[in-house]
Design a protein around this motif. Structure first.
Motif, PDB file in Angstrom:
ATOM      1  N   GLY A  41       0.815  -1.210   0.000  1.00  0.00           N
ATOM      2  CA  GLY A  41       0.000   0.000   0.000  1.00  0.00           C
ATOM      3  C   GLY A  41       0.846   1.257   0.000  1.00  0.00           C
ATOM      4  O   GLY A  41       2.068   1.201   0.153  1.00  0.00           O
ATOM      5  N   PRO A  42       0.237   2.409  -0.151  1.00  0.00           N
ATOM      6  CA  PRO A  42       1.009   3.660  -0.156  1.00  0.00           C
ATOM      7  C   PRO A  42       1.563   3.958   1.226  1.00  0.00           C
ATOM      8  O   PRO A  42       0.866   3.840   2.235  1.00  0.00           O
ATOM      9  N   VAL A  43       2.839   4.335   1.264  1.00  0.00           N
ATOM     10  CA  VAL A  43       3.527   4.643   2.522  1.00  0.00           C
ATOM     11  C   VAL A  43       4.274   5.958   2.346  1.00  0.00           C
ATOM     12  O   VAL A  43       4.971   6.149   1.338  1.00  0.00           O
ATOM     13  N   THR A 288       1.029  16.592  -0.144  1.00  0.00           N
ATOM     14  CA  THR A 288      -0.341  16.194  -0.483  1.00  0.00           C
ATOM     15  C   THR A 288      -0.473  14.692  -0.680  1.00  0.00           C
ATOM     16  O   THR A 288      -1.484  14.221  -1.188  1.00  0.00           O
ATOM     17  N   PHE A 289       0.556  13.935  -0.274  1.00  0.00           N
ATOM     18  CA  PHE A 289       0.561  12.495  -0.532  1.00  0.00           C
ATOM     19  C   PHE A 289      -0.659  11.806   0.069  1.00  0.00           C
ATOM     20  O   PHE A 289      -1.275  10.943  -0.567  1.00  0.00           O
ATOM     21  N   SER A 290      -1.015  12.172   1.289  1.00  0.00           N
ATOM     22  CA  SER A 290      -2.150  11.517   1.952  1.00  0.00           C
ATOM     23  C   SER A 290      -3.468  11.824   1.253  1.00  0.00           C
ATOM     24  O   SER A 290      -4.410  11.014   1.322  1.00  0.00           O
ATOM     25  N   GLY A 295      -5.752   6.670   2.613  1.00  0.00           N
ATOM     26  CA  GLY A 295      -5.397   5.484   3.381  1.00  0.00           C
ATOM     27  C   GLY A 295      -3.912   5.250   3.504  1.00  0.00           C
ATOM     28  O   GLY A 295      -3.487   4.220   4.056  1.00  0.00           O
ATOM     29  N   ALA A 296      -3.099   6.184   2.993  1.00  0.00           N
ATOM     30  CA  ALA A 296      -1.649   6.018   3.078  1.00  0.00           C
ATOM     31  C   ALA A 296      -1.188   5.993   4.529  1.00  0.00           C
ATOM     32  O   ALA A 296      -1.698   6.729   5.370  1.00  0.00           O
ATOM     33  N   ARG A 297      -0.236   5.127   4.798  1.00  0.00           N
ATOM     34  CA  ARG A 297       0.355   5.090   6.137  1.00  0.00           C
ATOM     35  C   ARG A 297       1.454   6.141   6.191  1.00  0.00           C
ATOM     36  O   ARG A 297       2.327   6.193   5.310  1.00  0.00           O
ATOM     37  N   VAL A 298       1.449   7.000   7.210  1.00  0.00           N
ATOM     38  CA  VAL A 298       2.442   8.057   7.386  1.00  0.00           C
ATOM     39  C   VAL A 298       3.263   7.750   8.626  1.00  0.00           C
ATOM     40  O   VAL A 298       2.715   7.558   9.709  1.00  0.00           O
ATOM     41  N   VAL A 299       4.579   7.681   8.448  1.00  0.00           N
ATOM     42  CA  VAL A 299       5.492   7.395   9.560  1.00  0.00           C
ATOM     43  C   VAL A 299       6.479   8.554   9.658  1.00  0.00           C
ATOM     44  O   VAL A 299       7.034   9.001   8.650  1.00  0.00           O
ATOM     45  N   ARG A 300       6.702   9.035  10.886  1.00  0.00           N
ATOM     46  CA  ARG A 300       7.644  10.127  11.115  1.00  0.00           C
ATOM     47  C   ARG A 300       8.901   9.598  11.796  1.00  0.00           C
ATOM     48  O   ARG A 300       8.822   8.970  12.852  1.00  0.00           O
ATOM     49  N   LEU A 301      10.046   9.856  11.184  1.00  0.00           N
ATOM     50  CA  LEU A 301      11.334   9.509  11.784  1.00  0.00           C
ATOM     51  C   LEU A 301      11.948  10.784  12.359  1.00  0.00           C
ATOM     52  O   LEU A 301      12.241  11.719  11.615  1.00  0.00           O
ATOM     53  N   VAL A 302      12.107  10.829  13.671  1.00  0.00           N
ATOM     54  CA  VAL A 302      12.620  12.046  14.306  1.00  0.00           C
ATOM     55  C   VAL A 302      13.834  11.782  15.191  1.00  0.00           C
ATOM     56  O   VAL A 302      14.430  12.730  15.709  1.00  0.00           O
ATOM     57  N   ARG A 326       2.316  23.611  12.971  1.00  0.00           N
ATOM     58  CA  ARG A 326       1.180  22.747  12.643  1.00  0.00           C
ATOM     59  C   ARG A 326       1.116  22.540  11.141  1.00  0.00           C
ATOM     60  O   ARG A 326       1.689  23.290  10.368  1.00  0.00           O
ATOM     61  N   GLY A 327       0.316  21.533  10.772  1.00  0.00           N
ATOM     62  CA  GLY A 327       0.108  21.280   9.354  1.00  0.00           C
ATOM     63  C   GLY A 327       1.143  20.327   8.799  1.00  0.00           C
ATOM     64  O   GLY A 327       2.164  20.031   9.428  1.00  0.00           O
ATOM     65  N   PRO A 328       0.898  19.804   7.581  1.00  0.00           N
ATOM     66  CA  PRO A 328       1.798  18.801   7.005  1.00  0.00           C
ATOM     67  C   PRO A 328       3.187  19.332   6.698  1.00  0.00           C
ATOM     68  O   PRO A 328       4.129  18.561   6.573  1.00  0.00           O
ATOM     69  N   ASP A 329       3.314  20.681   6.534  1.00  0.00           N
ATOM     70  CA  ASP A 329       4.624  21.221   6.224  1.00  0.00           C
ATOM     71  C   ASP A 329       5.342  21.732   7.470  1.00  0.00           C
ATOM     72  O   ASP A 329       6.363  22.412   7.366  1.00  0.00           O
ATOM     73  N   ALA A 330       4.822  21.443   8.667  1.00  0.00           N
ATOM     74  CA  ALA A 330       5.491  21.856   9.895  1.00  0.00           C
ATOM     75  C   ALA A 330       6.816  21.117  10.030  1.00  0.00           C
ATOM     76  O   ALA A 330       6.912  19.931   9.710  1.00  0.00           O
TER      77      ALA A 330
END
Length: 683
Positions: A41-43, A288-290, A295-302, A326-330
């Motif tokens: 699926g989309p990741v 804008t991927f999501s 249903g794309a899975r979004v994972v944050r590596l920090v 805030r927001g996807p570009d934060a």
């Protein structure tokens, strides 16, 4: 005595077994493991600087292969540089995975276009223009335009932007108006539109294509030729795109044709590292991927494994000061995983020459302290800044290389060495290791056990040969000369050069994707950072991200500096970059948004001194206060606290030792050198 006599043959060990599926997961942190387990699926992986994104995606591919979910040859991983693609292939090979294609967009497209062109169009594919400039110049002459070399360069860049943005000649004027884009200086949008059309005519007449055409022609071929699209999509069923924040509309168009409506796509990127918008790159597709892939899975590596907490804190504060959380570009809030390191150093030099000399002295000290020269970089905003650092490093006897110069595998001495190594591979002595054989071969073309003392072409040749020797030594135990030659051929095809021992000089843009133990960010003054022609809010924001990229290249040592004047003796009119408002210590009150006393209070660095060093510091501070009073100047203009701290810690006993202190340039030496040495010795 030959090198084989000095290095007896080692027993050949069997290659290590590839890690199991469980072992692959155990090698990852929780967020990286989440990436590896998201096999279908989309990741979307939002990966901050130094968070191990390459590790996560290569382990994801290896885990998919090991568990039988992926067929290796069905995976296509694309990225933006040959170096990154080579690194990905090397890591996959180390994980025991063969058959996965890891290439740049252009390399993957060129391979497919070359395969299908004879079947779809007929004959060999057109030759590719190495450079646009000659064809652009011809197009300009046909239109009666008077252009010099710089104008041709600017027009070439504009034509490239239009093509990667999928803007045709007919659409150029409208596109510029829609996004408020100015064409190159001295040209109207209508003129550039006509030039784009003329440039395409010149290429057609010459039977050539440019690099953007490779992607465009393949994309169109896949869109308009169903049997070709079917064949490619049967071959490649799963896609990974690294540095997705830098994808252009043209690259996204090709990616869409590869996918053919499927969702087996994993993208990796960081909006905070978008620094190539001038080339048509845009973070739009990442942000804008999501929405485009519900249903794309979004994972944050920090978790930042690269840099010390001191470096990470500065990086976070730099982006945090924008106020957008805030927001996807934060910006991603990085969490340092390494132990504490040295504090970030900040220095305002008297002028550019003093800055170059000061940085060269600091580099020499780091090398003397055991930091390899290849693990040190001096980064700057424009390529024109490199010359002063080249001169200063040469004067200090420090080896260096300028990133963006002649490519490693195009050097004549390297090409000659490869010919000899190929010959040796055909008649290799089985009793010698690959490292020993390599030394025996290269000793005939400039390599020696010890480097030459002199700088210049002889040392540069030795550095190149030593890089080949080091690569041979780094091969797995039991490797043979044919293995070395195969590795070199693969690297040459991808322009993935081995490490050459020397300090790297590079622009901030060229440093993207690289990292060093020690980084010097030079010329961090208004007009250079942000660059003077960054006039819009968007352009200034990108300059801030560029500085963020520079900061996050450093693993342990980070030094930030600028020259108050361009020339020695000039007016000290420069100010440090606005991006470090509130972050630069000991800065003058007039430069701060909130104004503490200028040098009146002790810095945190001074508070951390031990008792002996603090006594020296207090003597120096008292002396500085007296000079400030006598000359009616603010204390910081004499010497800043960080410089007094370093003097107190290093206790210089001679002028050369004093000159190595950060913030002590020739003018300060002339004015205060003898007094400072007497003060230090008298405590």
């Amino acid at each position: 005595m030959s090198s084989s006599a000095q290095h007896p043959a080692r027993p050949v060990a069997a290659p290590a077994a590839p890690p199991s599926a469980d072992a692959l997961l155990e090698a990852l942190d929780p967020e990286q493991r989440e990436v590896a387990l998201a096999l279908t699926g989309p990741v979307c992986v939002l990966a901050g600087a130094g968070t191990g994104k390459t590790r996560a995606i290569t382990h994801r591919i290896a885990y998919g292969v090991r568990t039988g979910v992926y067929v290796p040859t069905s995976v296509l991983a694309v990225t933006f540089t040959a170096r990154a693609a080579g690194e990905m292939r090397t890591r996959l090979r180390g994980l025991g995975v063969a058959g996965v294609q890891a290439r740049t967009f252009h390399a993957a497209a060129l391979r497919q276009l070359g395969y299908f062109w004879p079947r779809v169009v007929g004959g060999a594919p057109p030759q590719i223009l190495e450079h646009k400039a000659p064809a652009i110049g011809e197009a300009a002459r046909r239109l009666g335009l008077s252009v010099d070399r710089l104008a041709v360069r600017d027009l070439s860049s504009e034509v490239e932007w239009a093509k990667v943005s999928l803007v045709t000649a007919d659409e150029y004027e409208t596109a510029c108006a829609a996004i408020d884009r100015d064409p190159p200086a001295g040209f109207e949008p209508r003129t550039v539109s006509r030039l784009i059309e003329a440039y395409e005519d010149v290429k057609t007449e010459r039977g050539v294509i440019d690099f953007e055409d490779v992607l465009l022609l393949l994309g169109e071929m896949l869109r308009s030729t169903p049997h070709v699209a079917d064949e490619v999509r049967r071959q490649y069923r799963r896609f990974v795109v690294d540095e997705y924040q830098d994808v252009s509309p043209l690259q996204q168009f090709l990616l869409d044709q590869w996918l053919g409506g499927r969702n087996e796509l994993c993208v990796v990127g960081d909006p905070s590292q978008t620094i190539y918008s001038f080339t048509g790159a845009t973070p739009h597709h990442l942000l804008t991927f999501s929405r485009t892939h519900p249903g794309a899975r979004v994972v944050r590596l920090v978790r930042d494994y690269r840099s010390t907490p001191q470096v990470v804190t500065l990086a976070n504060r730099l982006l945090g000061s924008t106020g957008r959380r805030r927001g996807p570009d934060a910006p991603l809030e990085l969490v340092a995983q390494r132990p504490d390191g040295p504090p970030v150093r900040y220095t305002a030099y008297d002028d550019d020459a003093a800055e170059a000399a000061g940085i060269a002295a600091r580099v020499a000290r780091l090398v003397a302290d055991g930091v390899p020269a290849s693990e040190i970089a001096v980064l700057y905003r424009t390529n024109a800044q490199s010359e002063s650092f080249e001169q200063a490093l040469a004067a200090a006897g420090v080896a260096y290389l300028v990133r963006g110069g002649e490519r490693f595998f195009q050097r004549k001495d390297v090409r000659d060495a490869l010919v000899l190594l190929r010959g040796a591979a055909r008649s290799a002595d089985a009793d010698q290791t690959v490292g020993e054989l390599t030394r025996d071969v290269l000793i005939t073309v400039g390599w020696a056990p010890q480097p030459p003392a002199a700088r210049g072409a002889v040392r540069e040749r030795w550095d190149a040969m030593q890089a080949l020797v080091s690569l041979a030594d780094d091969l797995p135990e039991g490797a043979t000369m044919p293995d070395l030659v195969a590795e070199l051929d693969e690297r040459a095809a991808a322009q993935h050069a081995p490490t050459v021992e020397g300090v790297t000089l590079a622009s901030l843009h060229a440093a993207k994707g690289l990292e060093w133990d020690a980084v010097f960010l030079a010329g961090m003054s208004e007009g250079l950072m942000p660059i003077s022609f960054a006039e819009t809010d968007e352009a200034v924001a990108e300059e801030r991200r560029l500085l963020y990229v520079g900061i996050t290249r450093a693993r342990e040592h980070l030094e930030v500096s600028f020259g108050r004047s361009r020339h020695p003796g000039g007016r000290a009119s420069r100010k440090r970059t606005r991006f470090l408002d509130g972050l630069w210590p000991d800065e003058p009150a007039r430069d701060r948004r909130r104004a503490p006393s200028a040098g009146g209070g002790r810095s945190a660095q001074a508070d951390a001194l031990d008792d002996d060093d603090r006594r020296v510091f207090e003597v120096l501070r008292e002396w500085r206060a007296g000079v400030a009073k006598e000359t009616s100047k603010p204390a910081y203009t004499i010497l800043v606290d960080s410089t007094l701290v370093e003097i107190a810690q290093s206790r210089p006993s001679s002028v050369p030792e004093l000159a190595r202190v950060n913030g002590i340039g020739p003018a300060k030496i002339d004015r205060y050198g003898d007094v400072l040495l007497d003060l230090v010795q008298g405590v």
